[in-house]
Design an enzyme around this catalytic site. Structure first.
Site, PDB file in Angstrom:
ATOM      1  N   ARG A  94       0.861  -1.184   0.000  1.00 56.93           N
ATOM      2  CA  ARG A  94       0.000   0.000   0.000  1.00 56.93           C
ATOM      3  C   ARG A  94       0.893   1.229   0.000  1.00 56.93           C
ATOM      4  O   ARG A  94       1.951   1.215   0.637  1.00 56.93           O
ATOM      5  CB  ARG A  94      -0.866   0.064   1.269  1.00 56.93           C
ATOM      6  CG  ARG A  94      -1.787  -1.097   1.478  1.00 56.93           C
ATOM      7  CD  ARG A  94      -3.018  -1.030   0.618  1.00 56.93           C
ATOM      8  NE  ARG A  94      -3.705   0.247   0.675  1.00 56.93           N
ATOM      9  CZ  ARG A  94      -4.574   0.661  -0.248  1.00 56.93           C
ATOM     10  NH1 ARG A  94      -4.826  -0.066  -1.294  1.00 56.93           N
ATOM     11  NH2 ARG A  94      -5.169   1.835  -0.111  1.00 56.93           N
ATOM     12  N   ILE A  95       0.452   2.272  -0.708  1.00 52.48           N
ATOM     13  CA  ILE A  95       1.178   3.539  -0.633  1.00 52.48           C
ATOM     14  C   ILE A  95       0.760   4.205   0.661  1.00 52.48           C
ATOM     15  O   ILE A  95      -0.439   4.343   0.941  1.00 52.48           O
ATOM     16  CB  ILE A  95       0.842   4.423  -1.852  1.00 52.48           C
ATOM     17  CG1 ILE A  95       1.439   3.795  -3.111  1.00 52.48           C
ATOM     18  CG2 ILE A  95       1.366   5.846  -1.642  1.00 52.48           C
ATOM     19  CD1 ILE A  95       1.008   4.463  -4.395  1.00 52.48           C
ATOM     20  N   ASN A 110      11.519   0.706   5.274  1.00 52.69           N
ATOM     21  CA  ASN A 110      11.044  -0.181   4.210  1.00 52.69           C
ATOM     22  C   ASN A 110      12.229  -0.939   3.632  1.00 52.69           C
ATOM     23  O   ASN A 110      13.369  -0.485   3.744  1.00 52.69           O
ATOM     24  CB  ASN A 110      10.378   0.656   3.110  1.00 52.69           C
ATOM     25  CG  ASN A 110       9.800  -0.208   1.998  1.00 52.69           C
ATOM     26  OD1 ASN A 110       9.154  -1.231   2.268  1.00 52.69           O
ATOM     27  ND2 ASN A 110      10.023   0.181   0.755  1.00 52.69           N
ATOM     28  N   HIS A 112      13.434  -2.608  -0.078  1.00 53.52           N
ATOM     29  CA  HIS A 112      13.104  -2.633  -1.504  1.00 53.52           C
ATOM     30  C   HIS A 112      14.101  -3.551  -2.216  1.00 53.52           C
ATOM     31  O   HIS A 112      15.309  -3.452  -1.974  1.00 53.52           O
ATOM     32  CB  HIS A 112      13.180  -1.208  -2.072  1.00 53.52           C
ATOM     33  CG  HIS A 112      12.815  -1.160  -3.521  1.00 53.52           C
ATOM     34  ND1 HIS A 112      11.515  -1.292  -3.959  1.00 53.52           N
ATOM     35  CD2 HIS A 112      13.582  -1.047  -4.637  1.00 53.52           C
ATOM     36  CE1 HIS A 112      11.498  -1.239  -5.282  1.00 53.52           C
ATOM     37  NE2 HIS A 112      12.737  -1.090  -5.710  1.00 53.52           N
TER      38      HIS A 112
HETATM   39  C1  GRF Z   1      10.487  -8.249  -0.419  1.00 50.78           C
HETATM   40  O1  GRF Z   1      11.101  -8.681  -1.596  1.00 50.78           O
HETATM   41  C2  GRF Z   1      10.694  -6.779  -0.212  1.00 50.78           C
HETATM   42  O2  GRF Z   1      11.871  -6.319  -0.793  1.00 50.78           O
HETATM   43  C3  GRF Z   1       9.510  -6.168  -0.894  1.00 50.78           C
HETATM   44  O3  GRF Z   1       8.465  -7.077  -0.696  1.00 50.78           O
HETATM   45  C4  GRF Z   1       8.976  -8.379  -0.500  1.00 50.78           C
HETATM   46  C5  GRF Z   1       8.388  -8.931   0.764  1.00 50.78           C
HETATM   47  O4  GRF Z   1       8.679 -10.282   0.936  1.00 50.78           O
HETATM   48  N1  GRF Z   1       9.270  -4.849  -0.360  1.00 50.78           N
HETATM   49  P1  GRF Z   1       8.251 -11.019   2.275  1.00 50.78           P
HETATM   50  O5  GRF Z   1       6.741 -10.847   2.421  1.00 50.78           O
HETATM   51  O6  GRF Z   1       9.007 -10.413   3.403  1.00 50.78           O
HETATM   52  O7  GRF Z   1       8.594 -12.457   2.062  1.00 50.78           O
END
Ligand code: GRF
Length: 203
Positions: A94-95, A110, A112
């Protein structure tokens, strides 16, 4: 050892990063505990992981709110109820708005799956493959009002190998995610992260 940091984790999916953080807290590598896990998706496996670890698991359905701000107000109220000090986004699809960010200034993180500022947004591993980069990776950052733009805390790089698919590259990146996300939370819990403009200084 100082006070135990209260973490709230937001997930939408499988929650492997959540698990890595729960495990690191359980092993006492981080002086913190996950006090609640919230998902916008009722059957997100991350909620199940929370229940298995005896952590309150809450489903907050974004469709029940009039807009992003209203939803974030509900998130803030719930996070406050549990005394959360650090909000960890772990695959939360979600944003989020300034409502959440203003309630937790420089205390929303976060992860990424790319070496930001390359490949923000969705399908970062696929973007890297299609672009033809030789190195990929992941980034833990503080969240600001943009998408994947906040001050960078830790990055880890992995090679892109001949014959990689989105799945094989994502798996290699995720392995690093599970190492660096708990590490970033640990640095925060130890009060070692200072944000100076765009930069995060680690002491
Ligand atoms: C990860 O790859 C993260 O970088 C991205 O969403 C994914 C989440 O994976 N933001 P998980 O639910 O922690 O297995």
């Amino acid at each position: 050892m100082g006070k135990v940091l209260n973490i709230g984790v937001l997930v939408s999916g499988s929650g492997t990063n959540l698990q890595a953080i729960i495990d690191a807290c359980a092993r006492q590598e981080i002086n913190a505990r996950v006090v609640c896990v919230i998902s916008n998706v009722a059957d997100a496996y991350g909620l199940e992981r929370a229940r298995k670890a005896d952590i309150p698991a809450l489903h907050l359905d974004h469709r029940a709110y009039s807009g992003r701000e209203a939803y974030d107000e509900a998130l803030v109220a719930t996070l406050r109820e549990f005394g959360v000090e650090l909000v960890v986004l772990a695959g939360f699809m979600r944003i989020i708005t300034c409502v959440l960010l203003d309630a937790f200034p420089m205390a929303v993180m976060n992860i990424h799956p790319a070496l930001l500022p390359a490949f923000p947004g969705l399908h970062a591993a696929r973007q890297a493959l299609e672009y033809g980069t030789k190195v990929a990776g992941c980034t833990v950052h503080f969240v600001d009002c943009g998408t994947d733009t906040g001050p960078i805390i830790i990055q880890a790089a992995v090679p892109v190998l001949e014959g990689d698919t989105e799945e094989t590259l994502s798996a290699r990146i995720q392995k690093e995610e599970h190492r660096v996300y708990p590490e970033a939370v640990k640095l925060f819990a130890e009060g070692r992260l200072k944000v100076e403009g765009r930069k995060v200084v680690v002491s």
